[in-house]
Design a protein around this motif. Structure first.
Motif, PDB file in Angstrom:
ATOM      1  N   SER A 265      37.354  47.094  45.281  1.00  0.00           N
ATOM      2  CA  SER A 265      38.020  46.034  44.525  1.00  0.00           C
ATOM      3  C   SER A 265      39.386  45.764  45.132  1.00  0.00           C
ATOM      4  O   SER A 265      40.034  46.692  45.634  1.00  0.00           O
ATOM      5  CB  SER A 265      38.185  46.482  43.071  1.00  0.00           C
TER       6      SER A 265
ATOM      7  N   ASP B  26      37.876  43.785  38.799  1.00  0.00           N
ATOM      8  CA  ASP B  26      37.544  42.716  39.740  1.00  0.00           C
ATOM      9  C   ASP B  26      36.751  43.380  40.874  1.00  0.00           C
ATOM     10  O   ASP B  26      37.302  43.871  41.839  1.00  0.00           O
ATOM     11  CB  ASP B  26      38.804  42.018  40.266  1.00  0.00           C
TER      12      ASP B  26
ATOM     13  N   SER C 148      34.876  39.995  41.648  1.00  0.00           N
ATOM     14  CA  SER C 148      36.101  39.658  42.369  1.00  0.00           C
ATOM     15  C   SER C 148      35.868  38.432  43.249  1.00  0.00           C
ATOM     16  O   SER C 148      34.757  38.198  43.733  1.00  0.00           O
ATOM     17  CB  SER C 148      36.523  40.831  43.254  1.00  0.00           C
TER      18      SER C 148
ATOM     19  N   HIS D 212      36.753  31.176  35.200  1.00  0.00           N
ATOM     20  CA  HIS D 212      37.190  32.584  35.167  1.00  0.00           C
ATOM     21  C   HIS D 212      37.766  32.833  33.780  1.00  0.00           C
ATOM     22  O   HIS D 212      38.850  32.393  33.446  1.00  0.00           O
ATOM     23  CB  HIS D 212      38.238  32.870  36.254  1.00  0.00           C
TER      24      HIS D 212
ATOM     25  N   SER E 256      41.261  35.604  39.932  1.00  0.00           N
ATOM     26  CA  SER E 256      40.572  36.399  40.957  1.00  0.00           C
ATOM     27  C   SER E 256      39.227  36.924  40.474  1.00  0.00           C
ATOM     28  O   SER E 256      38.570  37.672  41.193  1.00  0.00           O
ATOM     29  CB  SER E 256      41.453  37.576  41.374  1.00  0.00           C
ATOM     30  N   GLN E 257      38.795  36.507  39.261  1.00  0.00           N
ATOM     31  CA  GLN E 257      37.579  37.051  38.650  1.00  0.00           C
ATOM     32  C   GLN E 257      36.618  35.918  38.246  1.00  0.00           C
ATOM     33  O   GLN E 257      36.510  35.574  37.066  1.00  0.00           O
ATOM     34  CB  GLN E 257      37.947  37.905  37.431  1.00  0.00           C
TER      35      GLN E 257
END
Length: 550
Positions: free
Chosen positions: A67, A75, A116, A173, A178-179
């Motif tokens: 991650s 993530d 991620s 998200h 970032s997810q």
């Protein structure tokens, strides 16, 4: 290793999860075996004797996968490996084997709502462009006229839940940018997670904690959510388009069937525990019906004020609704997402859950209440979870320097919310100054520890019979040896004074938690098994709990 090696008392080994006390390990902050400032799998292995001595039944390990660690490991870029900072798959295999040899089961995190942006499938989706099969694995959509995102949905960490990419499309998200959220309407996503479950079950893990277990299914018509005070609501109201949608139950039923495939193996049942912040308990109970997940965290007690009437109502509502579907309750006081309960219980009740550093706290009052709450939790019917450091009485670290804050909440809130780093500070094991034995040398850990934690180290508390640590050890030993504790039922003692929670459990056990302002006399009993504070002239003081043999 046969299932008999895991049996606890006279309870069937394949029902271990119904009464289990599970210890949560946040791997970055538990123990550092190689001295690089980050906790790791070999650090957990080195501390297995400590956990066995504590008396827990299982360990739940927060994400250990590769991650970017932009959200503490939630993530995930590879669901079939271990982050190099934490070790290797071989280290994980050794941990599982060594824990099993001590009679300790291993649960790990599954993060199925999102991955991620470094996950190969998402990188391929970005590169493939609009209308590609790669983008169908996620929630890519065109925006509304005027350059607006597809919906007004809010992200849990602040801001909106859609991020625009270079070609003009947006991806969903529900948490950090970032997810990206997986599209659980796609069969390839469903099959991928089937394979991930089997990968880890085949390696010997005993179960999974399901991260945001209520969020995978979305309303594909993408309706907006209502406004609350002019902003898109964050409430999980019935009918919310991205929480508690009916489709999540189809996913859970599929997973339960996979876990049940392993029931006849020597290791026995593989299990799931759901993280679903849902109220009232009727909604949560839908997740633990006989063909779905085995258990679910009960967060209503965690959010409840230190008040006898409110706690009794929550306990009743929880147990009645879970028992109605044949599931045990699963109690929790703290975890990696919440303010540690020693700090929470030392605050004004109405402001207990507010962010770190903004509410005055009486840590001595919090210590007393945390000890009382621990005995209350461990006496209730069902299972219980202990977050690492709870057994040491650690407080929330509320004065971390801004430059070390790592939680995405800090950035996404525009530096208005400090986030969850205060409960993730590495554990103090020994010594008189940081790093308190967290690592193998003098190097400092990834988050700084308070200099005044010397009295809270595991070593310092081990030799103090009245310490927080020894209270937990005694409680877990009594719980394991007492037929009345673990799964079962309770009956409220109606002779209890106002402000006192008192219940009995068969055979021959009574718990009294004095949440009132005055000491109380103990009812007739055969012996006092344990108290969170010393009796004063035979009376139980305020903010204290007693276990009695009756």
């Amino acid at each position: 290793m046969t299932s008999a090696a895991f049996s606890s008392g006279t309870r069937p080994a394949d029902d271990w999860w119904r009464s289990a006390v599970v210890y949560q390990v946040y791997p970055r902050s538990f123990a550092d075996a190689n001295g690089d400032g980050t906790g790791d799998v070999n650090g957990i292995r080195a501390r297995l004797p400590y956990l066995a001595d504590l008396g827990i039944d299982a360990i739940w390990i927060s994400p250990w996968y590769p991650s970017p660690l932009l959200d503490g490991g939630y993530d995930v870029s590879d669901y079939r490996a271990v982050h190099p900072d934490f070790g290797t798959l071989e280290d994980a295999d050794a941990l599982i084997a060594e824990a099993h040899a001590l009679g300790i089961r291993i649960l790990i995190d599954l993060v199925p709502n999102h991955c991620s942006w470094e996950h190969p499938w998402f990188k391929a989706a970005l590169a493939a462009g609009k209308g590609s099969p790669e983008r169908d694995l996620f929630w890519f959509r065109d925006g509304k006229p005027g350059g607006l995102p597809p919906t007004n949905w809010p992200a849990a960490f602040g801001g909106g839940a859609w991020q625009q990419v270079e070609d003009g499309q947006w991806y969903l998200h529900l948490f950090d940018i970032s997810q990206p959220d997986w599209n659980w309407d796609h069969p390839k996503v469903i099959e991928e997670f089937d394979a991930i479950l089997r990968f880890w079950f085949d390696r010997g893990i005993d179960g999974f904690r399901i991260d945001v277990a209520d969020s995978m299914a979305k309303d594909s018509s993408l309706p907006d959510v209502p406004l609350q005070d002019g902003q898109p609501t964050r409430e999980k109201y019935v009918g919310n388009p991205f929480y508690d949608q009916p489709g999540v139950h189809t996913i859970h039923q599929r997973w339960r069937a996979i876990a049940d495939e392993y029931a006849d193996t020597p290791q026995g049942a593989r299990v799931f525990v759901a993280e679903a912040w849902l109220s009232p308990a009727e909604r949560l109970a839908q997740y633990v019906r006989p063909n779905e997940l085995h258990s679910a965290f009960n967060f209503d007690v965690l959010r409840c004020a230190w008040d006898a009437k409110e706690l009794r109502e929550v306990i009743d509502h929880t147990t009645e609704n879970l028992w109605a579907v044949g599931a045990p309750a699963t109690w929790v006081l703290s975890n990696h997402d919440t303010i540690r309960h020693r700090t929470r219980y030392g605050r004004d009740q109405r402001e207990a859950l507010k962010d770190a550093g903004v509410v005055p706290t009486d840590l001595e009052l919090g210590r007393r209440r945390a000890r009382a709450a621990a005995l209350l939790e461990l006496a209730l019917p069902g299972g219980a979870y202990i977050y690492q450091g709870d057994e040491l009485g650690l407080p929330e670290v509320e004065d971390l320097p801004e430059e070390v804050l790592d939680d995405p909440v800090w950035e996404r809130s525009g530096h208005t919310r400090r986030g969850r780093d205060g409960c993730r500070v590495p554990l103090p094991w020994s010594g008189g100054e940081p790093p308190f034995g967290f690592g193998t040398g003098a190097g400092q850990p990834w988050l700084p520890q308070p200099a005044d934690w010397a009295a809270l180290t595991a070593d310092a508390q081990a030799s103090d019979p009245d310490s927080h640590l020894n209270l937990y050890k005694a409680a877990l030993r009594i719980r394991r040896d007492t037929e009345a504790l673990g799964e079962g039922r309770l009956s409220w003692d109606e002779d209890a004074p106002a402000g006192v929670l008192s219940f009995s459990r068969e055979p021959g056990f009574r718990c009294l938690a004095n949440l009132g302002e005055a000491p109380i006399s103990l009812p007739p009993h055969r012996s006092v098994l344990l108290t969170s504070e010393p009796l004063v002239a035979g009376q139980l003081p305020s903010d204290a709990t007693a276990w009695l043999e009756i």
